[in-house]
Design an enzyme around this catalytic site. Sequence first.
Site, PDB file in Angstrom:
ATOM      1  N   ARG A 163       0.842  -1.208   0.000  1.00 53.98           N
ATOM      2  CA  ARG A 163       0.000   0.000   0.000  1.00 53.98           C
ATOM      3  C   ARG A 163       0.871   1.251   0.000  1.00 53.98           C
ATOM      4  O   ARG A 163       0.436   2.335  -0.345  1.00 53.98           O
ATOM      5  CB  ARG A 163      -0.980  -0.010   1.178  1.00 53.98           C
ATOM      6  CG  ARG A 163      -2.015   1.079   1.100  1.00 53.98           C
ATOM      7  CD  ARG A 163      -3.310   0.799   1.880  1.00 53.98           C
ATOM      8  NE  ARG A 163      -3.153  -0.034   3.051  1.00 53.98           N
ATOM      9  CZ  ARG A 163      -2.626   0.365   4.208  1.00 53.98           C
ATOM     10  NH1 ARG A 163      -2.199   1.617   4.361  1.00 53.98           N
ATOM     11  NH2 ARG A 163      -2.506  -0.470   5.227  1.00 53.98           N
TER      12      ARG A 163
ATOM     13  N   TYR B  21     -14.541  18.619 -16.656  1.00 54.36           N
ATOM     14  CA  TYR B  21     -14.972  17.231 -16.592  1.00 54.36           C
ATOM     15  C   TYR B  21     -16.088  17.108 -15.544  1.00 54.36           C
ATOM     16  O   TYR B  21     -15.897  17.431 -14.365  1.00 54.36           O
ATOM     17  CB  TYR B  21     -13.795  16.310 -16.263  1.00 54.36           C
ATOM     18  CG  TYR B  21     -14.257  14.885 -16.137  1.00 54.36           C
ATOM     19  CD1 TYR B  21     -14.931  14.285 -17.193  1.00 54.36           C
ATOM     20  CD2 TYR B  21     -14.085  14.177 -14.974  1.00 54.36           C
ATOM     21  CE1 TYR B  21     -15.409  12.998 -17.081  1.00 54.36           C
ATOM     22  CE2 TYR B  21     -14.552  12.878 -14.852  1.00 54.36           C
ATOM     23  CZ  TYR B  21     -15.224  12.305 -15.911  1.00 54.36           C
ATOM     24  OH  TYR B  21     -15.718  11.036 -15.788  1.00 54.36           O
TER      25      TYR B  21
ATOM     26  N   ASP C  69      -5.858  20.051 -14.596  1.00 51.57           N
ATOM     27  CA  ASP C  69      -6.101  18.766 -15.244  1.00 51.57           C
ATOM     28  C   ASP C  69      -5.558  18.871 -16.667  1.00 51.57           C
ATOM     29  O   ASP C  69      -6.072  19.629 -17.489  1.00 51.57           O
ATOM     30  CB  ASP C  69      -7.610  18.471 -15.228  1.00 51.57           C
ATOM     31  CG  ASP C  69      -7.953  17.092 -15.764  1.00 51.57           C
ATOM     32  OD1 ASP C  69      -7.204  16.583 -16.623  1.00 51.57           O
ATOM     33  OD2 ASP C  69      -8.982  16.531 -15.343  1.00 51.57           O
TER      34      ASP C  69
ATOM     35  N   LYS D  40      -6.701   7.866 -20.381  1.00 54.12           N
ATOM     36  CA  LYS D  40      -6.866   8.412 -21.735  1.00 54.12           C
ATOM     37  C   LYS D  40      -5.554   8.299 -22.530  1.00 54.12           C
ATOM     38  O   LYS D  40      -5.090   7.211 -22.774  1.00 54.12           O
ATOM     39  CB  LYS D  40      -7.358   9.857 -21.652  1.00 54.12           C
ATOM     40  CG  LYS D  40      -8.439  10.100 -20.593  1.00 54.12           C
ATOM     41  CD  LYS D  40      -9.693   9.293 -20.816  1.00 54.12           C
ATOM     42  CE  LYS D  40     -10.755   9.706 -19.795  1.00 54.12           C
ATOM     43  NZ  LYS D  40     -11.847   8.751 -19.667  1.00 54.12           N
TER      44      LYS D  40
HETATM   45  C1  PLP Z   1     -10.487  15.673 -18.280  1.00 52.58           C
HETATM   46  C2  PLP Z   1     -10.788  14.481 -17.417  1.00 52.58           C
HETATM   47  N1  PLP Z   1     -10.395  14.469 -16.148  1.00 52.58           N
HETATM   48  C3  PLP Z   1     -10.656  13.419 -15.334  1.00 52.58           C
HETATM   49  C4  PLP Z   1     -11.358  12.327 -15.783  1.00 52.58           C
HETATM   50  C5  PLP Z   1     -11.640  11.195 -14.858  1.00 52.58           C
HETATM   51  O1  PLP Z   1     -10.799  10.129 -15.156  1.00 52.58           O
HETATM   52  P1  PLP Z   1     -11.138   8.578 -14.889  1.00 52.58           P
HETATM   53  O2  PLP Z   1     -12.280   8.228 -15.786  1.00 52.58           O
HETATM   54  O3  PLP Z   1      -9.862   7.895 -15.228  1.00 52.58           O
HETATM   55  O4  PLP Z   1     -11.513   8.451 -13.452  1.00 52.58           O
HETATM   56  C6  PLP Z   1     -11.786  12.290 -17.118  1.00 52.58           C
HETATM   57  C7  PLP Z   1     -12.548  11.131 -17.612  1.00 52.58           C
HETATM   58  O5  PLP Z   1     -13.181  11.194 -18.662  1.00 52.58           O
HETATM   59  C8  PLP Z   1     -11.494  13.395 -17.950  1.00 52.58           C
HETATM   60  O6  PLP Z   1     -11.871  13.423 -19.232  1.00 52.58           O
END
Ligand code: PLP
Length: 377
Positions: free
Chosen positions: A51, A104, A175, A200
């Site tokens: 962990r 998001y 992000d 992604k």
């Molecule tokens: C810009 C962005 N940030 C965060 C996330 C969240 O990621 P996860 O689906 O891997 O939890 C996504 C998911 O589509 C995203 O497009």
Amino acid sequence: MAHEALSRDTLAVVTGRPGRAPGTPVSPDIEFSSTYVSWGPYGYGESMYARGDNATWKLFEEAVGTLEGAPDGAVAFPSGMAAGTAILELIPDGGRLVMADTCYNTMLALASERAASGRLQLTTVDASDTAAVVAALPGADWLLLESPTNPLLQVADLRALCAAARQAGVRVGVDNTFATPMLQNPLALGADVVMHSATKYLSGHSDVLLGVVIAADAELAGRVRQYRIVQGSIPGPMETWLALRGLRTLPVRLERAQASAGVLAERLAVHPAVSRVRYPGLPDDPGHAVARAQMRGFGAMLAIEIAGGEAAAQAVVEAVRLWVPATSLGGVESLIERRRRIPSEPASVPQNLLRLSVGLEDVEDLWADLRQALDAV
Ligand SMILES: Cc1ncc(COP(=O)(O)O)c(C=O)c1O
């Protein structure tokens, strides 16, 4: 060779390797062990229990951290949302968070839930409006940005906003999922932490869920790592290995997908069934100038609005034969989605908007498929 001398494309291939001693495997092993041989005083930060640490995570973290400009600052999580949650945990209880009003949707939903339960105060702003964000900063603890945003492809002026935030004593998280470290490095533009949904582009093959937080400052990185240990929000070794494998080809995947996105954006802009193309690479896009100044390319995500409205947009999704109607993005296959089918997508996202994640198929095949679907509406 010193890493500083190498280009990003090379770093994606050479960082996070097990070493060059004779007999070392070129492709790293996957370390599946929940515990490690150890005796003496118990402590975190060394391999004692899985962990706390894992050799496969470490290689992935070294590679992503290096690409984002903080080789020791990356902390992997089991999903992008787990990474985003770790950033929200840095906000003091009752603190004030300024966040983009369209980003998001699940991050927005999470922050809104925390605001509703009194854990933080939330102010949402149009992050492409620099003056509005700066006006919201006094008294805030954290500013969370995404650029370009999902799914509107809005661009925030990261350099200006990070400078204003620093002056106001506000920490900044960005992000960087859409841009990837190949095209944009928010830490170099003044951010305190960066996050990715590594699900992604970093992984790139639609077969992994993973997230990562990268902090420039050792104290912040240490807090994020400690949060992961005590919350147990840990990634799987298999997932981090797959993501590291995917990362090796990120530069070439992105180059190809981005070139195709540019071609498609130009053709879509003059198709009569399309009322608007959102792509920062188009010279008349509202985010073009800022994107040009802070990114090394415009990426492979775009959004289009269908002139015939919601039903026509839905018909396009159902008429494509090569594009895959699915959520998510950044994989080798091109995906198309009408985002407002998702209930938590904010009302600022038009009902007729389709988000396109351009993959690696031949651009002429992608265009032929889109055009037949658009011609039919
Ligand atoms: C810009 C962005 N940030 C965060 C996330 C969240 O990621 P996860 O689906 O891997 O939890 C996504 C998911 O589509 C995203 O497009």
